[in-house]
Write a protein that holds these residues in place. Sequence first.
Motif, mmCIF file in Angstrom:
data_model
loop_
_atom_site.group_PDB
_atom_site.id
_atom_site.type_symbol
_atom_site.label_atom_id
_atom_site.label_comp_id
_atom_site.label_asym_id
_atom_site.label_seq_id
_atom_site.Cartn_x
_atom_site.Cartn_y
_atom_site.Cartn_z
ATOM 1 N N SER A 117 14.724 -26.206 4.752
ATOM 2 C CA SER A 117 13.887 -27.354 4.412
ATOM 3 C C SER A 117 13.318 -27.994 5.677
ATOM 4 N N ARG A 118 12.314 -28.842 5.488
ATOM 5 C CA ARG A 118 11.663 -29.493 6.621
ATOM 6 C C ARG A 118 12.653 -30.366 7.394
ATOM 7 N N MET A 119 13.511 -31.100 6.684
ATOM 8 C CA MET A 119 14.470 -31.971 7.360
ATOM 9 C C MET A 119 15.508 -31.174 8.139
ATOM 10 N N VAL A 120 15.897 -30.013 7.623
ATOM 11 C CA VAL A 120 16.826 -29.146 8.353
ATOM 12 C C VAL A 120 16.175 -28.674 9.647
ATOM 13 N N LEU A 121 14.881 -28.322 9.586
ATOM 14 C CA LEU A 121 14.166 -27.915 10.789
ATOM 15 C C LEU A 121 14.055 -29.068 11.789
ATOM 16 N N VAL A 163 24.441 -24.044 18.835
ATOM 17 C CA VAL A 163 25.165 -23.500 17.683
ATOM 18 C C VAL A 163 24.402 -23.753 16.388
ATOM 19 N N LEU A 164 24.022 -25.004 16.157
ATOM 20 C CA LEU A 164 23.369 -25.347 14.892
ATOM 21 C C LEU A 164 22.001 -24.676 14.724
ATOM 22 N N PRO A 165 21.081 -24.777 15.697
ATOM 23 C CA PRO A 165 19.778 -24.123 15.522
ATOM 24 C C PRO A 165 19.893 -22.610 15.320
ATOM 25 N N LEU A 166 20.774 -21.956 16.096
ATOM 26 C CA LEU A 166 20.923 -20.513 15.962
ATOM 27 C C LEU A 166 21.540 -20.136 14.617
ATOM 28 N N THR A 167 22.459 -20.966 14.124
ATOM 29 C CA THR A 167 23.064 -20.706 12.824
ATOM 30 C C THR A 167 22.027 -20.808 11.708
ATOM 31 N N ILE A 168 21.187 -21.835 11.787
ATOM 32 C CA ILE A 168 20.131 -21.995 10.793
ATOM 33 C C ILE A 168 19.179 -20.801 10.843
ATOM 34 N N ALA A 169 18.843 -20.353 12.049
ATOM 35 C CA ALA A 169 17.926 -19.221 12.200
ATOM 36 C C ALA A 169 18.532 -17.932 11.644
ATOM 37 N N GLU A 209 32.628 -26.183 13.989
ATOM 38 C CA GLU A 209 31.315 -25.860 13.417
ATOM 39 C C GLU A 209 31.398 -25.846 11.898
ATOM 40 N N THR A 210 31.898 -26.887 11.307
ATOM 41 C CA THR A 210 32.068 -26.904 9.860
ATOM 42 C C THR A 210 30.733 -26.944 9.129
ATOM 43 N N THR A 211 29.668 -27.390 9.812
ATOM 44 C CA THR A 211 28.362 -27.426 9.153
ATOM 45 C C THR A 211 27.806 -26.030 8.924
ATOM 46 N N VAL A 212 28.337 -25.040 9.620
ATOM 47 C CA VAL A 212 27.831 -23.680 9.512
ATOM 48 C C VAL A 212 27.892 -23.179 8.076
ATOM 49 N N LEU A 213 29.029 -23.346 7.436
ATOM 50 C CA LEU A 213 29.190 -22.782 6.104
ATOM 51 C C LEU A 213 28.349 -23.510 5.078
ATOM 52 N N SER A 267 27.592 -17.310 23.167
ATOM 53 C CA SER A 267 28.707 -17.819 22.369
ATOM 54 C C SER A 267 28.186 -18.472 21.092
ATOM 55 N N SER A 268 27.148 -19.290 21.222
ATOM 56 C CA SER A 268 26.558 -19.950 20.058
ATOM 57 C C SER A 268 25.966 -18.935 19.086
ATOM 58 N N LEU A 269 25.320 -17.910 19.623
ATOM 59 C CA LEU A 269 24.702 -16.891 18.782
ATOM 60 C C LEU A 269 25.749 -16.124 17.980
ATOM 61 N N PHE A 270 26.856 -15.779 18.626
ATOM 62 C CA PHE A 270 27.883 -15.017 17.917
ATOM 63 C C PHE A 270 28.626 -15.881 16.905
ATOM 64 N N ILE A 271 28.697 -17.191 17.143
ATOM 65 C CA ILE A 271 29.241 -18.089 16.123
ATOM 66 C C ILE A 271 28.365 -18.035 14.872
ATOM 67 N N ALA A 272 27.047 -17.988 15.075
ATOM 68 C CA ALA A 272 26.109 -17.921 13.955
ATOM 69 C C ALA A 272 26.299 -16.614 13.170
ATOM 70 N N PHE A 273 26.379 -15.483 13.892
ATOM 71 C CA PHE A 273 26.613 -14.207 13.221
ATOM 72 C C PHE A 273 27.968 -14.202 12.510
ATOM 73 N N HIS A 274 28.954 -14.828 13.154
ATOM 74 C CA HIS A 274 30.302 -14.869 12.591
ATOM 75 C C HIS A 274 30.301 -15.582 11.245
#
Length: 349
Positions: A128-132, A111-117, A334-338, A169-176
Amino acid sequence: MAFFDSERLKVAAVVTFYMSSALIMVFVNKAVLNSSPDLPLLFLLLQLLIAVVLLHGTAAVSDKVKIPKVEIEVAKKLFPVVAVNIVGLVFNTLCLRDVEASFFQIARGLVLPLTIAVSSLYSRSSPSRMVLVSATVVTLGFMLGVAPSSSLPVTAIPSTLSLFYGVLSSLFIAFHAVLIKNSLPYCNNSTIELAWWTNAGSAILIFPFVILHGEPFKLYGLSQSTSWNSTTFIWGSLVTGLFGFLLCVAGLLSIKVTSPITHMFSSAARSVLQTALGVRIFGDILTVNRAISITVILGGTMLYTWIKSTGPATPPPSKAPADVELGNREGQEETTVLWQMEEDKDEKK
């Protein structure tokens, strides 16, 4: 004593409420899907309808909850977020049906890596580098969890298809998450109004597929069988519909009265409990690989949370709950998404 002041008790009560709601959602969902594996879409439809009914019931007794007027123009503008939501929920449900409850955290670990992408592509900015680093840690944890293990019996090895469901599922959470940012203005920036549109619209969109999949007929066939436990399906649908609604409230309250770090630690504690209870209740097998995988995924997620909460682009708490709405059926927060969405918006400015 200061330890027992009202503010501390409020935080403890809200965190307990959130964790309990999330855990109940996962395990009741899993119990129903185990007993009725051929009715995943009908089960999801009932949850959506119950959520809509509860929203209307809440609006009838509280002036703070407003049910939006049905307008065709608004519906057209919200179609993308509703469509992405229901596709994500379907893959969520199929993933939970096909994997062990203790493995669900790993199956949806991207979820997290796909959301960042996705958010980086959408905003045309580089994280940022730390996020990566945090995204890399989470991805490593996922790879450890899905790696073949000789200590697992054949029946406990997740299929490639179930992992595919988890990744989608993780990918669509990112798009969502991206679409929510664009959709809130059409709902007067109200998460409750967006929740109504999302649940009502998702129910309408999934209904034809419930019919095409023949699930009402399968339900009738199962009802004629003496070996089928209809009580689990009926009560499970009611309980998950109710707790899906309560989970929305719990997520909002958790972010409101606690800090992001506290909220994420409560999510981490819930994930550990979820794994332990999966082993206890369903007899799931927890290997060393899986235990390390969950630890690494949680570590990477908490690193990301710490980066977001201490960085200069951290949004105010009032913005955080926008992605915590009715529709998150499995209690995977997935509160970190926003926070990533807000940082990208700030960078674009």
